[in-house]
Motif scaffolding. Sequence first.
Motif, PDB file in Angstrom:
ATOM      1  N   ALA A 261       0.839  -1.202   0.000  1.00 25.88           N
ATOM      2  CA  ALA A 261       0.000   0.000   0.000  1.00 25.88           C
ATOM      3  C   ALA A 261       0.870   1.247   0.000  1.00 25.88           C
ATOM      4  CB  ALA A 261      -0.930  -0.006   1.216  1.00 25.88           C
ATOM      5  N   TRP A 262       1.842   1.279   0.885  1.00 26.73           N
ATOM      6  CA  TRP A 262       2.753   2.421   0.947  1.00 26.73           C
ATOM      7  C   TRP A 262       3.476   2.594  -0.384  1.00 26.73           C
ATOM      8  CZ3 TRP A 262       7.918   2.772   0.038  1.00 26.73           C
ATOM      9  CH2 TRP A 262       8.514   3.986   0.348  1.00 26.73           C
ATOM     10  N   ALA A 263       3.987   1.492  -0.915  1.00 21.95           N
ATOM     11  CA  ALA A 263       4.759   1.552  -2.162  1.00 21.95           C
ATOM     12  C   ALA A 263       3.898   2.030  -3.332  1.00 21.95           C
ATOM     13  CB  ALA A 263       5.365   0.185  -2.467  1.00 21.95           C
ATOM     14  N   ALA A 264       2.652   1.580  -3.378  1.00 23.19           N
ATOM     15  CA  ALA A 264       1.758   2.034  -4.455  1.00 23.19           C
ATOM     16  C   ALA A 264       1.557   3.542  -4.375  1.00 23.19           C
ATOM     17  CB  ALA A 264       0.416   1.305  -4.366  1.00 23.19           C
ATOM     18  N   GLU A 265       1.313   4.043  -3.184  1.00 24.67           N
ATOM     19  CA  GLU A 265       1.067   5.476  -3.001  1.00 24.67           C
ATOM     20  C   GLU A 265       2.300   6.329  -3.276  1.00 24.67           C
ATOM     21  OE1 GLU A 265      -2.375   4.765   0.361  1.00 24.67           O
ATOM     22  OE2 GLU A 265      -0.338   5.260   1.003  1.00 24.67           O
ATOM     23  N   HIS A 266       3.467   5.756  -3.070  1.00 24.98           N
ATOM     24  CA  HIS A 266       4.709   6.500  -3.274  1.00 24.98           C
ATOM     25  C   HIS A 266       5.399   6.128  -4.588  1.00 24.98           C
ATOM     26  CE1 HIS A 266       3.996   7.099   1.015  1.00 24.98           C
ATOM     27  NE2 HIS A 266       4.626   8.241   0.822  1.00 24.98           N
ATOM     28  N   ARG A 267       4.652   5.441  -5.426  1.00 21.78           N
ATOM     29  CA  ARG A 267       5.137   5.066  -6.761  1.00 21.78           C
ATOM     30  C   ARG A 267       6.481   4.336  -6.717  1.00 21.78           C
ATOM     31  NH1 ARG A 267       1.118   7.235  -9.525  1.00 21.78           N
ATOM     32  NH2 ARG A 267       0.385   9.335  -9.228  1.00 21.78           N
ATOM     33  N   GLN A 268       6.602   3.496  -5.717  1.00 20.99           N
ATOM     34  CA  GLN A 268       7.780   2.627  -5.575  1.00 20.99           C
ATOM     35  C   GLN A 268       7.406   1.282  -6.189  1.00 20.99           C
ATOM     36  OE1 GLN A 268      10.799   3.605  -4.207  1.00 20.99           O
ATOM     37  NE2 GLN A 268       9.861   5.640  -4.275  1.00 20.99           N
ATOM     38  N   TYR A 269       7.451   1.221  -7.506  1.00 22.21           N
ATOM     39  CA  TYR A 269       6.871   0.091  -8.237  1.00 22.21           C
ATOM     40  C   TYR A 269       7.598  -1.229  -7.993  1.00 22.21           C
ATOM     41  CZ  TYR A 269       4.427   3.919 -10.427  1.00 22.21           C
ATOM     42  OH  TYR A 269       3.665   5.045 -10.637  1.00 22.21           O
ATOM     43  N   GLN A 270       8.900  -1.191  -7.847  1.00 22.42           N
ATOM     44  CA  GLN A 270       9.617  -2.438  -7.593  1.00 22.42           C
ATOM     45  C   GLN A 270       9.233  -3.005  -6.227  1.00 22.42           C
ATOM     46  OE1 GLN A 270      13.855  -2.365  -8.142  1.00 22.42           O
ATOM     47  NE2 GLN A 270      14.132  -4.377  -7.232  1.00 22.42           N
ATOM     48  N   THR A 271       9.183  -2.150  -5.216  1.00 24.53           N
ATOM     49  CA  THR A 271       8.788  -2.602  -3.883  1.00 24.53           C
ATOM     50  C   THR A 271       7.362  -3.115  -3.903  1.00 24.53           C
ATOM     51  OG1 THR A 271      10.305  -1.048  -2.846  1.00 24.53           O
ATOM     52  CG2 THR A 271       8.499  -1.883  -1.478  1.00 24.53           C
ATOM     53  N   ARG A 272       6.465  -2.393  -4.566  1.00 20.27           N
ATOM     54  CA  ARG A 272       5.077  -2.848  -4.667  1.00 20.27           C
ATOM     55  C   ARG A 272       5.024  -4.227  -5.305  1.00 20.27           C
ATOM     56  NH1 ARG A 272       1.437   0.174  -8.757  1.00 20.27           N
ATOM     57  NH2 ARG A 272       2.809  -1.032 -10.084  1.00 20.27           N
ATOM     58  N   SER A 273       5.737  -4.404  -6.385  1.00 13.73           N
ATOM     59  CA  SER A 273       5.748  -5.692  -7.083  1.00 13.73           C
ATOM     60  C   SER A 273       6.277  -6.815  -6.193  1.00 13.73           C
ATOM     61  CB  SER A 273       6.600  -5.581  -8.349  1.00 13.73           C
ATOM     62  OG  SER A 273       6.672  -6.821  -9.002  1.00 13.73           O
ATOM     63  N   GLU A 274       7.365  -6.543  -5.480  1.00 17.53           N
ATOM     64  CA  GLU A 274       7.933  -7.553  -4.568  1.00 17.53           C
ATOM     65  C   GLU A 274       6.941  -7.934  -3.477  1.00 17.53           C
ATOM     66  OE1 GLU A 274      11.444  -5.615  -3.177  1.00 17.53           O
ATOM     67  OE2 GLU A 274      12.572  -6.009  -5.027  1.00 17.53           O
ATOM     68  N   ARG A 275       6.274  -6.960  -2.905  1.00 14.84           N
ATOM     69  CA  ARG A 275       5.326  -7.232  -1.802  1.00 14.84           C
ATOM     70  C   ARG A 275       4.062  -7.918  -2.329  1.00 14.84           C
ATOM     71  NH1 ARG A 275       7.996  -8.363   1.973  1.00 14.84           N
ATOM     72  NH2 ARG A 275       9.316  -8.753   0.228  1.00 14.84           N
TER      73      ARG A 275
END
Length: 132
Positions: free
Chosen positions: A48-62
Motif C-alpha cells: 500500500a505504501w509503495a503504491a502510493e509513493h510510486r515505488q513500483y519495484q517494492t510494490r511488485s515484490e510485496r
Amino acid sequence: MAYASALLRDPARTYREIDLAGRTAAADGPALVQVLYEELGQALRVAAWAAEHRQYQTRSERVTRATAILFALEANLDHDKGGDVSAALQRFYAGCRRQVVEAAIGTDGAPFRRVAAELDEIAQAWKQARAA
C-alpha cells in the motif's frame, strides 16, 4: 564475497529474512499459520505504501510475496477435517488474491489495506482459537 556485499547493501532486509527463518524453523503447524498471517499483513501494508509513493519495484515484490503466502495458506487447508470452514477459507483466499492482483496495477493503497484488515480479522480469530 558476493553474499557479504548483498548483506551490506540492505542489512534491514537481511535481518528480516533471518528473523523470519528463525520464527518459522521452530514453528509447529498452527504457529506457522500465525507467522504467515503476520508476514502477509506486513507485505500488504508495505505494498500500500509503495503504491502510493510510486515505488513500483517494492510494490511488485510485496504483491508477489502476498500472493505466494495466500497460495500457501490455501494449499495447506485440510478439507477433510475443515469441511465448510476450509471451503469458505479457500474462497476467501482466492478473493483476496484477486483483489491484491487488481490493486497491483494502480497507485491506490486502500485496496491493499482493506485486504490486510480482512486478513487481520481472520488472524485474530486464529490466534484466539489457538489460545483456547
